[in-house]
Design a protein around this motif. Structure first.
Motif, PDB file in Angstrom:
ATOM      1  N   ASP A 135      22.312  43.210  -3.248  1.00  0.00           N
ATOM      2  CA  ASP A 135      21.409  44.345  -3.046  1.00  0.00           C
ATOM      3  C   ASP A 135      19.943  43.974  -3.222  1.00  0.00           C
ATOM      4  N   ASP A 170      26.226  42.911  -6.934  1.00  0.00           N
ATOM      5  CA  ASP A 170      24.939  43.596  -7.047  1.00  0.00           C
ATOM      6  C   ASP A 170      23.768  42.690  -6.672  1.00  0.00           C
ATOM      7  N   CYS A 227      22.379  47.495 -18.082  1.00  0.00           N
ATOM      8  CA  CYS A 227      23.165  48.301 -17.150  1.00  0.00           C
ATOM      9  C   CYS A 227      24.630  47.937 -17.337  1.00  0.00           C
ATOM     10  N   PRO A 265      24.504  53.531 -16.856  1.00  0.00           N
ATOM     11  CA  PRO A 265      25.506  53.053 -15.897  1.00  0.00           C
ATOM     12  C   PRO A 265      24.827  52.452 -14.675  1.00  0.00           C
ATOM     13  N   GLY A 266      25.529  51.547 -14.022  1.00  0.00           N
ATOM     14  CA  GLY A 266      24.989  50.977 -12.792  1.00  0.00           C
ATOM     15  C   GLY A 266      24.933  49.466 -12.842  1.00  0.00           C
ATOM     16  N   GLY A 267      24.544  48.890 -11.712  1.00  0.00           N
ATOM     17  CA  GLY A 267      24.454  47.447 -11.565  1.00  0.00           C
ATOM     18  C   GLY A 267      23.083  46.909 -11.944  1.00  0.00           C
ATOM     19  N   GLY A 302      18.309  55.018 -11.494  1.00  0.00           N
ATOM     20  CA  GLY A 302      17.937  55.060 -12.907  1.00  0.00           C
ATOM     21  C   GLY A 302      16.469  54.813 -13.167  1.00  0.00           C
ATOM     22  N   GLU A 338      19.825  48.843 -11.059  1.00  0.00           N
ATOM     23  CA  GLU A 338      19.782  50.286 -11.260  1.00  0.00           C
ATOM     24  C   GLU A 338      18.420  50.777 -11.760  1.00  0.00           C
ATOM     25  N   GLN A 362      27.398  48.138 -15.675  1.00  0.00           N
ATOM     26  CA  GLN A 362      28.186  47.453 -14.644  1.00  0.00           C
ATOM     27  C   GLN A 362      27.414  46.270 -14.045  1.00  0.00           C
ATOM     28  N   ASP A 363      26.473  45.730 -14.780  1.00  0.00           N
ATOM     29  CA  ASP A 363      25.670  44.595 -14.305  1.00  0.00           C
ATOM     30  C   ASP A 363      26.579  43.387 -14.104  1.00  0.00           C
TER      31      ASP A 363
END
Length: 318
Positions: A207, A204, A254, A281-283, A291, A286, A256-257
Motif C-alpha cells: 500500500d 501492507d 498498529c 487497529p490497522g496495518g 486513523g 493506518e 495488524q502491522d
C-alpha cells in the motif's frame, strides 16, 4: 540559500523554506516550517522514504498548531547530497539525526530546550536510540517503529517465497562486496508482491505508493534502494535502548502491522521510564489513512503537554 515554498490546501497556507545542514561531509536537505511557539519537531520518513511523502501530512498539522518543523532527507536520499545514492546505513542515518538536532537548536525561533524527534517505520526505530543518546530532547515520538530487526526479518520471511528470498539475499551480498571496491549500488524496488525481488513484500507494504504518493504527488521519490541496505537492518534492535530514554516518549503501534511488528514496540514502550502507548487497529500505514485524525490528535496532545506545558531545562535562551 533558502527556498520558500507555499502550499494552499484545506483553507490553510503552509509556508516552508528549504534549508541545508552538514552531516558526514554531505549536505542534508530539509524543509523548515518556522513556528510560533518556540518548540520544534524534527522529522524523518521511513525506509528510503523521502521527507515529502514521509512527513508532509503530519508536518503540516504540527505547523498549524504553532510548532516549528524540520523534516529532513538522510544523506544519499532525496534532495540531500552524499554518495553512494540510495544506500541505507544505520550508522550514517543516526549521525544525520545528530546533525539535525544540532541544526534545529540554531533556528532563530526555536528554544533548544523544546525540541522533539519524530520518526515512523525504520526512523521510528531510530527514535529509541536517538532519544537515548540525546537526553536534552524534550520529547520523542516513535510511530509504527521497527523496534526489532531480528523479529522483523523473521516476519518478512513469511511473506516472501524462498527462491525470491535467496535472490534478494544474494543481491545484497553482491552489492555489499561491490560497495567495498566502489561499484555503484545494485538497486531493488522498495516493495513488490511475494515472489518478486523486492525489499518488502508484506501485504501492507504494497500500500505504500497508494498511501504515501497518491496520484504520483511526489514523482521525484525514487522507490528503490541498494540491495545491501537490508543486511544490517535485519540485526538492528533499537528497542533495546528504550530503558535508556529519559525524555517523555510516545509509541504509536498498529495492531495488524505486518511490516513493523506491533509487539516488539509495545514491549519497548513498557521498558521506557516515561513512555505512553497508543494502539489502534490497522496495518502499517493506518496513521496516514483512516486513523490519521486520531493519531495526529494524540501526537499533538503529547507535544503540547511535553514541549509547551512542561517547564523545560535548561532555561529558555534570551
Amino acid at each position: 540559500m533558502k527556498n520558500v515554498h507555499s502550499e494552499v490546501g484545506m483553507q490553510v497556507s503552509v509556508q516552508r523554506e528549504k534549508v541545508r545542514f552538514i552531516s558526514g561531509g554531505a549536505d542534508c536537505a530539509a524543509w523548515h516550517y518556522p513556528g510560533t511557539n518556540g518548540a520544534c519537531v524534527i522529522m524523518a520518513g521511513g525506509f528510503a522514504v523521502t521527507k515529502e511523502p514521509g512527513t508532509d501530512p503530519f508536518a503540516k498539522r504540527f505547523h498549524q498548531a504553532g510548532f516549528s518543523v524540520l523534516a529532513f532527507d538522510y544523506r544519499g536520499l532525496g534532495e540531500s547530497g552524499g554518495q553512494p545514492r540510495q544506500v541505507v546505513r544505520v550508522s550514517d542515518q543516526l549521525a544525520d539525526w545528530q546533525a539535525a538536532i544540532g541544526f534545529a537548536a540554531t533556528l532563530p525561533e526555536v528554544d533548544p530546550a523544546r525540541i522533539a524527534a519524530w520518526g515512523f517505520s525504520v526512523s521510528g526505530g531510530y527514535v529509541f536510540q536517538v532519544a537515548a543518546r540525546n537526553p536534552q530532547l524534550a520529547a520523542a515520538i516513535a510511530q509504527t517503529p521497527n523496534a526489532d530487526g531480528v523479529a522483523g526479518a523473521r516476519n518478512l520471511m513469511h511473506h516472501q517465497k524462498p527462491l525470491a528470498m535467496l535472490r534478494v539475499t544474494a543481491l545484497g551480498i553482491l552489492d555489499a562486496l561491490g560497495g567495498l571496491v566502489g561499484r555503484p549500488p545494485l538497486l531493488v524496488p522498495l516493495v513488490g508482491p511475494p515472489g518478486t525481488v523486492a525489499m518488502l513484500t508484506t501485504p501492507d507494504a504494497l500500500d505504500s505508493d497508494r498511501v504515501l504518493n497518491p496520484g504520483n504527488r511526489y514523482p521525484d521519490w525514487q522507490q528503490a534502494v541498494a540491495a545491501r541496505s537490508a543486511l544490517r537492518l535485519g540485526f538492528y534492535r533499537p528497542g533495546r535502548d528504550a530503558p535508556k530514554v529519559r525524555c517523555p516518549l510516545l509509541v504509536v503501534v498498529c495492531e495488524q502491522d505486518q511490516s513493523a511488528l506491533c509487539e516488539p514496540s509495545v514491549a519497548a514502550a513498557k521498558r521506557a521510564p516515561c513512555a505512553e502507548l497508543v494502539r489502534i487497529p490497522g496495518g502499517h500505514y493506518e496513521p496516514f489513512l483512516g486513523g490519521h485524525e486520531q493519531i495526529v490528535d494524540a501526537e499533538l496532545s503529547f507535544l503540547q503537554r511535553n514541549l509547551l506545558d512542561a517547564d523545560p531545562s535548561p532555561r529558555r535562551r534570551s
